[in-house]
Design a protein around this motif. Sequence first.
Motif, short mmCIF file in Angstrom:
data_model
loop_
_atom_site.label_atom_id
_atom_site.label_comp_id
_atom_site.label_asym_id
_atom_site.label_seq_id
_atom_site.Cartn_x
_atom_site.Cartn_y
_atom_site.Cartn_z
N TYR A 235 15.05 -8.40 18.60
CA TYR A 235 14.76 -8.65 19.93
C TYR A 235 15.17 -7.84 20.80
O TYR A 235 16.25 -6.74 20.55
CB TYR A 235 15.75 -9.96 20.61
CG TYR A 235 15.30 -11.29 20.01
CD1 TYR A 235 15.83 -11.38 18.90
CD2 TYR A 235 14.60 -11.84 20.80
CE1 TYR A 235 15.70 -12.64 18.10
CE2 TYR A 235 14.19 -13.44 20.33
CZ TYR A 235 15.18 -13.61 19.13
OH TYR A 235 15.08 -15.65 18.91
N CYS A 236 14.32 -7.01 21.89
CA CYS A 236 14.67 -6.21 22.55
C CYS A 236 15.28 -6.39 23.92
O CYS A 236 15.18 -7.60 24.02
CB CYS A 236 13.67 -5.29 22.86
SG CYS A 236 13.73 -3.92 24.58
N ALA A 237 16.74 -5.85 23.88
CA ALA A 237 17.89 -6.13 25.01
C ALA A 237 17.91 -5.24 25.54
O ALA A 237 17.72 -3.79 25.60
CB ALA A 237 18.67 -6.18 23.89
N ALA A 238 18.24 -5.19 27.44
CA ALA A 238 18.53 -4.03 28.48
C ALA A 238 20.09 -4.77 29.11
O ALA A 238 20.18 -5.64 29.40
CB ALA A 238 17.41 -4.13 29.30
N ASP A 239 21.01 -3.72 29.01
CA ASP A 239 21.65 -3.82 30.26
C ASP A 239 22.80 -4.47 29.56
O ASP A 239 23.34 -5.47 29.68
CB ASP A 239 21.48 -4.56 31.45
CG ASP A 239 22.49 -4.79 32.93
OD1 ASP A 239 21.94 -5.23 33.80
OD2 ASP A 239 23.39 -3.88 32.46
N TYR A 240 23.66 -3.23 28.67
CA TYR A 240 24.97 -4.26 28.08
C TYR A 240 25.36 -3.04 27.75
O TYR A 240 25.41 -1.53 28.63
CB TYR A 240 24.34 -5.30 26.99
CG TYR A 240 23.31 -3.96 25.70
CD1 TYR A 240 22.22 -3.62 25.63
CD2 TYR A 240 25.12 -3.66 24.38
CE1 TYR A 240 22.38 -2.85 24.37
CE2 TYR A 240 24.14 -3.47 23.41
CZ TYR A 240 23.07 -2.61 24.04
OH TYR A 240 22.13 -2.19 22.69
N ARG A 241 27.07 -3.38 27.76
CA ARG A 241 28.32 -1.86 26.97
C ARG A 241 27.56 -1.09 25.95
O ARG A 241 27.77 -1.95 25.23
CB ARG A 241 28.98 -2.59 26.98
CG ARG A 241 30.84 -1.76 26.65
CD ARG A 241 31.86 -2.35 26.42
NE ARG A 241 31.89 -3.16 27.46
CZ ARG A 241 32.70 -3.96 28.43
NH1 ARG A 241 34.30 -4.16 27.68
NH2 ARG A 241 33.48 -4.58 29.63
N CYS A 242 27.37 -0.08 26.28
CA CYS A 242 26.49 0.71 25.42
C CYS A 242 26.96 1.17 24.10
O CYS A 242 28.86 1.26 24.95
CB CYS A 242 25.71 2.32 25.35
SG CYS A 242 23.68 1.58 25.40
N GLY A 243 27.10 1.07 23.10
CA GLY A 243 28.47 1.26 21.80
C GLY A 243 28.72 -0.08 21.51
O GLY A 243 29.86 0.34 20.10
N ASN A 244 29.03 -0.66 22.20
CA ASN A 244 29.55 -1.74 21.97
C ASN A 244 28.26 -3.15 21.10
O ASN A 244 27.52 -3.85 21.91
CB ASN A 244 30.05 -2.72 22.18
CG ASN A 244 30.67 -3.66 21.62
OD1 ASN A 244 30.85 -4.84 21.37
ND2 ASN A 244 31.72 -4.55 23.00
N LEU A 245 27.86 -3.12 19.95
CA LEU A 245 27.12 -4.20 18.77
C LEU A 245 27.16 -5.26 19.03
O LEU A 245 26.64 -6.80 19.20
CB LEU A 245 26.71 -3.67 18.05
CG LEU A 245 26.26 -2.59 17.56
CD1 LEU A 245 26.03 -2.02 16.13
CD2 LEU A 245 25.03 -2.26 18.20
N ASN A 246 28.44 -5.83 19.50
CA ASN A 246 28.76 -7.14 19.89
C ASN A 246 28.71 -7.46 21.58
O ASN A 246 28.94 -8.48 21.27
CB ASN A 246 30.43 -7.28 19.98
CG ASN A 246 30.03 -7.20 17.58
OD1 ASN A 246 29.84 -8.24 17.50
ND2 ASN A 246 31.71 -6.17 17.37
N SER A 247 28.29 -6.82 22.26
CA SER A 247 28.36 -6.80 24.30
C SER A 247 27.04 -8.35 24.46
O SER A 247 25.95 -7.78 23.69
CB SER A 247 27.94 -5.74 24.39
OG SER A 247 28.05 -5.29 26.20
N ILE A 248 27.01 -8.37 25.39
CA ILE A 248 25.71 -9.59 25.06
C ILE A 248 25.15 -9.00 26.86
O ILE A 248 25.53 -8.67 27.04
CB ILE A 248 26.15 -10.32 26.19
CG1 ILE A 248 27.26 -11.40 24.52
CG2 ILE A 248 25.25 -12.16 25.89
CD1 ILE A 248 26.76 -11.89 23.97
#
Length: 120
Positions: free
Chosen positions: A94-107
Amino acid sequence: VQLVESGGGSVQAGGSLRLSCAASGFTISWKCMGWFREAPGKEREGVAGVYPYLTTTFYADSVKGRFTISRDNAKNTVYLQMNSLKPEDTAMYYCAADYRCGNLNSIPAYWGQGTQVTVS
């Protein structure tokens, strides 16, 4: 906001695929962009991301050295080059946008519909 993935498919172990994510409704260089994957019976996990305004990238340990995320601002498209693929890379990506960069657990706030990658 719309994210449309393409480029998935079936490949033998050791092969390569390049996924594309065409974005509309916003400018990708302004957002943290990334790729996630979900394998059958497993939780969705972050794979790779790229910071807004920068070329700084980050990766899950499982794909470091094999996957490369990149961004073409002129085309408003994000890519995931996947090399040396393994059967354990089999998943819906899945491509995703707009989350806390650097945190792969961010939603992420936005998701694409997904593209299947199967490695045998």
